[in-house]
Write an enzyme that holds these catalytic residues in place. Structure first.
Site, PDB file in Angstrom:
ATOM      1  N   THR A 197       0.497  -7.871  -3.554  1.00 23.01           N
ATOM      2  CA  THR A 197       1.338  -8.504  -2.530  1.00 23.01           C
ATOM      3  C   THR A 197       0.718  -8.317  -1.145  1.00 23.01           C
ATOM      4  O   THR A 197      -0.194  -7.521  -0.969  1.00 23.01           O
ATOM      5  CB  THR A 197       2.741  -7.856  -2.501  1.00 23.01           C
ATOM      6  OG1 THR A 197       2.582  -6.450  -2.308  1.00 23.01           O
ATOM      7  CG2 THR A 197       3.481  -8.103  -3.793  1.00 23.01           C
ATOM      8  N   CYS A 198       1.291  -9.034  -0.201  1.00 27.14           N
ATOM      9  CA  CYS A 198       0.859  -8.976   1.196  1.00 27.14           C
ATOM     10  C   CYS A 198       0.794  -7.520   1.654  1.00 27.14           C
ATOM     11  O   CYS A 198       1.733  -6.782   1.388  1.00 27.14           O
ATOM     12  CB  CYS A 198       1.846  -9.743   2.068  1.00 27.14           C
ATOM     13  SG  CYS A 198       1.536  -9.608   3.827  1.00 27.14           S
ATOM     14  N   PRO A 199      -0.208  -7.079   2.353  1.00 24.30           N
ATOM     15  CA  PRO A 199      -1.339  -7.857   2.884  1.00 24.30           C
ATOM     16  C   PRO A 199      -2.587  -7.826   1.994  1.00 24.30           C
ATOM     17  O   PRO A 199      -3.647  -8.223   2.426  1.00 24.30           O
ATOM     18  CB  PRO A 199      -1.636  -7.128   4.197  1.00 24.30           C
ATOM     19  CG  PRO A 199      -1.393  -5.679   3.853  1.00 24.30           C
ATOM     20  CD  PRO A 199      -0.268  -5.672   2.833  1.00 24.30           C
TER      21      PRO A 199
END
Lengths: 131, 187
Positions: free
Chosen positions: B15-17
């Site tokens: 997931t982000c980042p």
């Protein structure tokens, strides 16, 4: 266009840590020069012991499961990644004095400075963010 | 369909980042002009990787969704993009369709992935790197309009064709980056 992103971390919870380090690593990965100024409770985010188990806001404990399920990296992992990407960490000297902490209480590679150290970096940064 | 990429990066499940951070690191190892395929499951990567590429100056070519996996295609661009164009015979984007319908031939020398995400109807794809070994697919009697994104690769291709004895060669300027008419896609 400014190539700097300046961040103030002034809160010490787990959610605060994710906001700070996600933005910081994303900015660094986009080739921005990033500095984070850790002050008051924000110092928890880079404290050797404290940042291993940052508190989740009361009543939001069920988020723990969501973090695991979404495969979100841990805060120490994000810290390492941020440093690897060149993000500069500045610990606030005044708060450290108030809390009776020294540089040795924190993760390696941080700088210690006062408000002016941060302001000097932030004077031509865009955006400057506060968490 | 499979799209040709020089390097594949698997960031599925992250997931982000992380997709951005890993893409940035992977991109460091590519040379200018190479294409990176990023395999992601993070839905946020749809907007994020395009914005990231734009911010750094890489070309975000496009995205394909296969089941739950997002396949992003990004071409690495470096500072060397700005180079003086040397080949003297040129025609404009506006002229090329008319000229081609009168028996000319549009040769698109961008990478296959760029071609796949949008090209001029009827154009032939031979990436610049393959041109030398595929000259026998071209006809010296026909007018050839060489096009790429900015006119730089097509300039090199036109020079190469001219050295190989092709005389009816034209570099199309400013190129696909400024193409406003219809595009064909092969997705």
């Amino acid at each position: 266009m400014s190539n700097k992103v300046a961040i103030i971390a002034s809160n010490g919870g787990l959610f605060d840590a994710y906001k700070v380090f996600n933005i910081a690593t994303a900015a660094a990965a986009t080739e921005k020069e990033v500095a984070i100024f850790f002050t008051f409770e924000g110092l928890n985010l880079i404290h050797k012991q404290a940042n291993q188990a940052l508190p989740i806001p009361e009543g939001k404990e069920h988020f723990t499961e969501g973090f695991a399920k979404a495969n979100v990296p841990s805060i120490p992992q994000l810290v390492e990644m941020a440093q690897d990407l060149g993000v500069k960490f500045i610990g606030c000297q005044m708060t450290m004095d108030v809390m009776g902490l020294t540089k040795e209480d924190f993760i390696d590679g941080i700088e210690v400075g006062g408000a002016v150290t941060f302001l000097e970096f932030a004077k031509d940064a865009s955006p400057t963010l506060t968490f | 369909m499979a799209i040709k990429a020089d390097v594949q990066l698997d960031v599925k499940g992250l997931t982000c980042p992380m997709p951005i951070v890993k893409t940035k690191k992977a991109m460091n190892d590519l040379t200018d002009g190479q294409i990176l395929e990023v395999q992601a499951t993070d839905k946020g990567s749809k907007a994020d990787l395009a914005a990231w590429a734009e911010s750094i100056g890489h070309l975000y070519i496009g995205i394909i969704e296969e089941d739950d996996v997002l396949l992003h295609y990004i071409r690495k661009s470096g500072d060397s993009e700005v180079v003086e164009k040397k080949f003297e015979q040129t025609i404009t984007n506006e002229e090329v369709i008319d000229r081609a319908s009168n028996g000319g031939f549009i040769l698109d020398v961008r990478e296959e992935a760029e071609f796949t995400f949008g090209h001029i109807e009827g154009a032939k794809s031979i990436p610049l790197g393959e041109l030398e070994e595929r000259l026998d697919e071209l006809d010296k009697e026909q007018e050839i309009y060489v096009i790429c994104r900015t006119g730089k690769r097509s300039d090199l291709a036109a020079q190469k064709l001219s050295q190989k004895g092709f005389t009816k060669v034209y570099n199309v300027l400013p190129g696909m980056g400024s193409w406003n008419s219809e595009l064909s896609k092969e997705l």
